[in-house]
Structures are given as C-alpha cells and as structure tokens.
Scaffold this motif. Structure first.
Motif, PDB file in Angstrom:
ATOM      1  N   GLY A 411       0.788  -1.223   0.000  1.00 22.69           N
ATOM      2  CA  GLY A 411       0.000   0.000   0.000  1.00 22.69           C
ATOM      3  C   GLY A 411       0.815   1.265   0.000  1.00 22.69           C
ATOM      4  N   GLY A 412       2.125   1.140  -0.227  1.00 21.03           N
ATOM      5  CA  GLY A 412       2.995   2.304  -0.271  1.00 21.03           C
ATOM      6  C   GLY A 412       3.576   2.653   1.089  1.00 21.03           C
ATOM      7  N   VAL A 413       4.469   3.645   1.084  1.00 22.62           N
ATOM      8  CA  VAL A 413       5.162   4.059   2.304  1.00 22.62           C
ATOM      9  C   VAL A 413       5.382   5.566   2.291  1.00 22.62           C
ATOM     10  N   VAL A 414       5.732   6.092   3.461  1.00 19.82           N
ATOM     11  CA  VAL A 414       6.267   7.443   3.614  1.00 19.82           C
ATOM     12  C   VAL A 414       7.673   7.263   4.175  1.00 19.82           C
ATOM     13  N   TRP A 415       8.678   7.397   3.330  1.00 20.56           N
ATOM     14  CA  TRP A 415      10.052   7.165   3.754  1.00 20.56           C
ATOM     15  C   TRP A 415      10.844   8.454   3.954  1.00 20.56           C
ATOM     16  N   SER A 416      10.296   9.592   3.619  1.00 20.65           N
ATOM     17  CA  SER A 416      11.027  10.855   3.736  1.00 20.65           C
ATOM     18  C   SER A 416      10.925  11.417   5.153  1.00 20.65           C
ATOM     19  N   HIS A 417      12.040  11.957   5.632  1.00 23.53           N
ATOM     20  CA  HIS A 417      12.103  12.497   6.993  1.00 23.53           C
ATOM     21  C   HIS A 417      11.315  13.799   7.077  1.00 23.53           C
ATOM     22  N   PRO A 418      10.498  13.996   8.117  1.00 18.67           N
ATOM     23  CA  PRO A 418       9.783  15.264   8.280  1.00 18.67           C
ATOM     24  C   PRO A 418      10.695  16.343   8.840  1.00 18.67           C
ATOM     25  N   ALA A 419      10.215  17.576   8.823  1.00 19.86           N
ATOM     26  CA  ALA A 419      10.898  18.705   9.466  1.00 19.86           C
ATOM     27  C   ALA A 419       9.930  19.359  10.437  1.00 19.86           C
ATOM     28  N   ILE A 420      10.446  19.801  11.577  1.00 17.40           N
ATOM     29  CA  ILE A 420       9.648  20.573  12.537  1.00 17.40           C
ATOM     30  C   ILE A 420      10.343  21.909  12.736  1.00 17.40           C
ATOM     31  N   ALA A 421       9.627  22.982  12.455  1.00 13.80           N
ATOM     32  CA  ALA A 421      10.200  24.324  12.561  1.00 13.80           C
ATOM     33  C   ALA A 421       9.125  25.310  12.964  1.00 13.80           C
ATOM     34  N   ASN A 422       9.421  26.125  13.979  1.00 11.86           N
ATOM     35  CA  ASN A 422       8.512  27.206  14.383  1.00 11.86           C
ATOM     36  C   ASN A 422       7.110  26.696  14.674  1.00 11.86           C
ATOM     37  N   GLY A 423       7.037  25.522  15.314  1.00 12.25           N
ATOM     38  CA  GLY A 423       5.764  24.958  15.725  1.00 12.25           C
ATOM     39  C   GLY A 423       4.998  24.240  14.638  1.00 12.25           C
ATOM     40  N   MET A 424       5.566  24.148  13.429  1.00  7.05           N
ATOM     41  CA  MET A 424       4.922  23.462  12.316  1.00  7.05           C
ATOM     42  C   MET A 424       5.683  22.193  11.953  1.00  7.05           C
ATOM     43  N   ILE A 425       4.959  21.194  11.471  1.00 13.49           N
ATOM     44  CA  ILE A 425       5.587  20.004  10.937  1.00 13.49           C
ATOM     45  C   ILE A 425       5.335  19.963   9.435  1.00 13.49           C
ATOM     46  N   TYR A 426       6.383  19.640   8.696  1.00 11.54           N
ATOM     47  CA  TYR A 426       6.317  19.560   7.239  1.00 11.54           C
ATOM     48  C   TYR A 426       6.704  18.137   6.839  1.00 11.54           C
ATOM     49  N   ALA A 427       5.897  17.532   5.964  1.00 11.22           N
ATOM     50  CA  ALA A 427       6.163  16.167   5.525  1.00 11.22           C
ATOM     51  C   ALA A 427       5.765  16.035   4.067  1.00 11.22           C
ATOM     52  N   ARG A 428       6.369  15.044   3.381  1.00 11.63           N
ATOM     53  CA  ARG A 428       6.060  14.856   1.967  1.00 11.63           C
ATOM     54  C   ARG A 428       5.929  13.367   1.645  1.00 11.63           C
ATOM     55  N   ASN A 429       5.161  13.104   0.592  1.00 13.37           N
ATOM     56  CA  ASN A 429       5.121  11.789  -0.038  1.00 13.37           C
ATOM     57  C   ASN A 429       5.400  11.999  -1.523  1.00 13.37           C
ATOM     58  N   ASP A 430       4.977  11.057  -2.375  1.00 15.73           N
ATOM     59  CA  ASP A 430       5.235  11.178  -3.810  1.00 15.73           C
ATOM     60  C   ASP A 430       4.330  12.191  -4.495  1.00 15.73           C
ATOM     61  N   ASN A 431       3.280  12.635  -3.809  1.00 18.41           N
ATOM     62  CA  ASN A 431       2.267  13.484  -4.440  1.00 18.41           C
ATOM     63  C   ASN A 431       2.158  14.883  -3.859  1.00 18.41           C
ATOM     64  N   LEU A 433       3.362  17.907  -0.562  1.00 11.36           N
ATOM     65  CA  LEU A 433       4.058  18.421   0.617  1.00 11.36           C
ATOM     66  C   LEU A 433       3.002  19.051   1.503  1.00 11.36           C
ATOM     67  N   VAL A 434       2.989  18.656   2.803  1.00 10.72           N
ATOM     68  CA  VAL A 434       1.953  19.160   3.698  1.00 10.72           C
ATOM     69  C   VAL A 434       2.561  19.878   4.888  1.00 10.72           C
ATOM     70  N   CYS A 435       1.767  20.755   5.469  1.00 12.14           N
ATOM     71  CA  CYS A 435       2.151  21.498   6.665  1.00 12.14           C
ATOM     72  C   CYS A 435       1.017  21.411   7.660  1.00 12.14           C
ATOM     73  N   ALA A 436       1.350  21.108   8.936  1.00  9.08           N
ATOM     74  CA  ALA A 436       0.354  21.083  10.007  1.00  9.08           C
ATOM     75  C   ALA A 436       0.948  21.727  11.238  1.00  9.08           C
ATOM     76  N   SER A 437       0.088  22.338  12.052  1.00  7.53           N
ATOM     77  CA  SER A 437       0.542  22.999  13.278  1.00  7.53           C
ATOM     78  C   SER A 437       0.649  21.999  14.417  1.00  7.53           C
ATOM     79  N   LEU A 438       1.700  22.141  15.221  1.00  7.50           N
ATOM     80  CA  LEU A 438       1.861  21.339  16.441  1.00  7.50           C
ATOM     81  C   LEU A 438       1.695  22.210  17.682  1.00  7.50           C
ATOM     82  N   ARG A 439       1.112  23.386  17.501  1.00  8.46           N
ATOM     83  CA  ARG A 439       0.808  24.272  18.622  1.00  8.46           C
ATOM     84  C   ARG A 439      -0.680  24.443  18.759  1.00  8.46           C
ATOM     85  N   ALA A 440      -1.134  24.715  19.965  1.00  6.39           N
ATOM     86  CA  ALA A 440      -2.565  24.927  20.192  1.00  6.39           C
ATOM     87  C   ALA A 440      -3.005  26.164  19.448  1.00  6.39           C
TER      88      ALA A 440
END
Length: 441
Positions: A411-431, A433-440
């Motif tokens: 079913g596929g994988v996510v093998w790329s390392h994420p980044a966390i910067a300024n309270g945000m997490i950034y992650a990517r797959n083959d399709n 790049l996403v950004c989500a907040s890790l702060r309230a």
C-alpha cells in the motif's frame, strides 16, 4: 556558523563535567530546520510550546501543495521550505529544487536539471535534503548534480556534475547524503574514484578544496563534531567510520566496517557525549568511543546478527536511532522498535506497535526535550516518551498518506524524513508536501 554544545554527561556515566561541540551549518533562527535532521543534524528540537496530545483521526492541515516523487525530506529556513522532486519520464526526466512559502505553501521559485538515472528505485526521484546556509541553497541530485543556488531567487551560483568530474562508483540507490557546510566549504559524499569518496568544494565558487578516502560511498550523511580543540567531520562510508580534518581532508581516525553483502549504511551517525553509534540493515550496530581531548577514536563493540531477520542488537535500514541516557532506541530491520543497553548492546525490550512489521519498515524519530515525536512509514504521527521501562505512546494521528513510488507494495510508504520548525511540521510523499501545526490554535 551555528554551534551546539552537547553535554558529555547526557547518555554516559564515564565523562562527568566534559563537553563536546557539535558544529552545524548556518546562521539561522534556532527554530528553523535548515538542513538534514535539523540545526545540529541530530533530529533534536527544544520547543516546550508544542501540544502534548494529537487529534484523533486526520490531523488538520495548514496547507498542501502538489509535488513529484522524491525521498528528500523538507528543510526550512527564514520563512521558506525547500524540497527536491522528479518530473517526467525517460528520456525527458528532470530533477527539481523547489522553494515554497512556509506560511502558505505558495511556490516561490523552482530550478530543474535534466537527469539520466542509472540507479535503482529511479522513479522515486532525488534523495538528499537541501542544505540552506547564509542565503544559499545547496542541493545534490540522485546522480550527482550538485547545485548551489540563491536561496531567495533560485538563481544558479555554481553547479558541478560530480558523476562526470569524479567518475563516481555509483551506489545502487544513488547519491543520498545531504551536503554539509563548514566554514566556507561544502563537504559532499561523492563516491568518486581516485580517493574522492568525500570532496570539499569552495562555497563561493564550487572549486575543489580537497578530496579524501579511497572507499566506496555509503548512503549516510556526514556530521560535524569537536574533539578537544579540533573540528572533526565524521563520515560513515561503505567501508569505514572515519573522522577527518574539515580544513584539509586528512584522516584523524578510521574504524573499518566492511559490508557483508553491499554498502547499505543509511542512518546518520548519532552522538551522545563521547559515544558515537551507527546501525546498518545487513551489518548490525557499532558503538565507537570518541576521545574528548584529541581527535582519536576506538571501537567499543560491533554486533551482527545471522541475517536480516535473525538480528543482534539493532539492524536499522532507514530509521535513525537515538541515544537517550544510557540506552539506544531504534527500529530494527522489519520495524521492531528496540531499546538497547548503551554499554553492551544487549536488548532491554522490543515493541511492535510503532510501525507495522514489514521488511524495511521505517519510523523517523525527533527528540523534543524528554519526549519523542515519531513519523512512521504509514504517515502516522506519534507522540511518545521512551525509557528503559518501555515506550509510552500518548497519542497518534494521521499526517500524510503513504504512496507507491518509493515502494510499490504493502500500500505504499512514507520514507522521507519530516521537518519541525517554528511549531509546524512539514512532511512529503510522492504526491504532496503538507504542513500542520503542532501548537494549540
């Protein structure tokens, strides 16, 4: 240059009151993630403002933008996110370096080069994270195209075709190690012939400054440490773990680690105090003692299992281990998450709930204070705390979906390392790049 002191007392009982200096690249905000595995190349942040619990189900996304396939994780510097990907099909394949606005995901610029892949898993695109340093974005492609670009505009400052210049003994899966900047040089795992496994280039011009090691390249990224009053670049090649003088390329120390089958060391070496640890899918784990007064080192132990399933200690594939206190934590060859005694390598416990058990199962671990943030290869984000007593998983949420270019099964994988910067997490797959907040919010 940004520097981080690492307390030798953390993780060891042998060196009270001493310290080692880990040198990282860039004069950047400490909350940025300007290179592979963050400021210190150690996948560590210190952000007490992050939430303690993740939402159930899918995490709300700040933004999502389409990208092509690629293994490279995002890097973040001064309000911009950098990434590489692949576009097109043979013979019209191009590798791109992309720059997005970190707040909105809007594309700021892109640079592309034609490439002819002669490596495995070529459909997955370029491998290495972009290094951002003092207004420059340095990117290496899967076949060895090294670009130094203006970080704000994408304009080419200089470019080198390392395959042409150094007759690379190309690793099976291409060039993967992210560029390391030290002072006015870019240090790159090249895999070239004629003693050019590691090459330093002038940051301003791209001209060679030195070359070192007549060895096959591995996949692991180099790091910078300090022993006594000496900066030392540590490179895990396909044949050794070596410490070199970053000014000249002269070898201070080298500990042999020959492969049983093929060079397949992927995770970045991890350091805690005077201990340095590496772990390989086929070749097991090695712990090295660093002399904190002079640039010398010695092997403490090396443990190898019978094969990829019957492992001893830890046989990591893509997952990056960590040293915490007097223990080592990491995912084994099929994803079994393990705790090892630092002094001996003996297994303390094993847990199978972090990532589904499969060959090359992967989990990326980022330390935040005494806690750990994990992204597994199914795109699940986990908030955890690791100790010798076990793993506490406080919450887990879906961040990004697995895709098939990097692995066309399960079913596929996510093998790329994420980044966390300024309270945000950034992650990517083959399709995407996403950004989500890790702060309230």
């Amino acid at each position: 240059m940004m520097m981080r002191w690492v307390d030798l007392r953390r993780g060891t009982g042998w060196c009270c009151g001493l310290a080692i200096l880990v040198v990282s690249c860039g004069s950047v905000d400490a909350e940025d993630w300007p290179q592979w595995r963050g400021v210190g190349r150690d996948a560590t942040i210190e952000d007490p403002t992050l939430v303690r619990q993740l939402p159930a189900g899918q995490m709300p996304l700040r933004w999502s933008v389409p990208v092509g396939p690629g293994y490279s994780g995002p890097t973040v510097s001064e309000g911009a996110v950098y990434l590489t990907d692949r576009q097109g099909e043979a013979p019209e394949i191009r590798e791109r370096v992309l720059c997005f606005d970190a707040e909105t995901g809007k594309l700021i610029w892109q640079h592309s080069d034609p490439v002819r892949y002669e490596i495995g898993y070529e459909a997955s695109g370029p491998r290495a994270a972009v290094t951002v340093h003092q207004g420059k974005a340095i990117a290496i492609g899967g076949m060895g195209r090294l670009n130094c670009l203006d970080a704000g505009t994408g304009q080419v400052i200089w470019s080198r075709d390392l395959q042409q210049d150094y007759q690379i003994r190309m690793p099976n899966w291409g060039i993967t190690a992210a560029p390391l900047v030290h002072d006015d040089m870019v240090i790159q795992v090249t895999g070239g012939r004629g003693g050019a496994c590691l090459v330093a280039f002038d940051l301003g011009s791209g001209q060679e400054r030195w070359r070192a090691l007549d060895e096959r390249a591995g996949y692991s990224a180099p790091i910078m440490i300090r022993q006594g009053d000496q900066d030392v670049v540590v490179c895990w090649t396909g044949e050794s773990v070596s410490g070199l003088d970053p000014r000249t390329g002269d070898v201070f120390w080298s500990i042999e680690m020959k492969p049983r089958n093929m060079p397949i060391g992927v995770p970045t070496p991890v350091v805690s105090g005077d201990r340095l640890f590496v772990s390989s899918f086929y070749d097991g784990s090695m712990l090295i003692e660093l002399d904190i007064n002079t640039p010398t080192a010695k092997k403490l132990w090396h443990r190898i299992g019978q094969d990829e399933k019957n492992t001893d200690a830890l046989h990591a594939m893509i997952s990056g281990p960590i040293i915490k206190g007097d223990a080592i934590y990491g995912a084994d060859s099929y994803g079994e998450f393990r705790c090892l005694d630092l002094e001996t390598g003996d297994r303390i416990w094993e847990d199978r709930s972090v990532v589904p058990i499969n060959r090359w199962a992967t989990v990326h671990t980022i330390r935040n204070g005494d806690d750990e943030i994990m992204l597994n290869d199914q795109g699940e984000l986990l908030f955890t705390t690791l100790s010798r007593d076990g793993i506490e998983i406080r919450s887990r949420s879906k961040l990004i979906s697995p895709t098939l270019q990097q692995l066309r099964r399960r079913g596929g994988v996510v093998w790329s390392h994420p980044a966390i910067a300024n309270g945000m997490i950034y992650a990517r797959n083959d399709n995407e790049l996403v950004c989500a907040s890790l702060r309230a919010e």
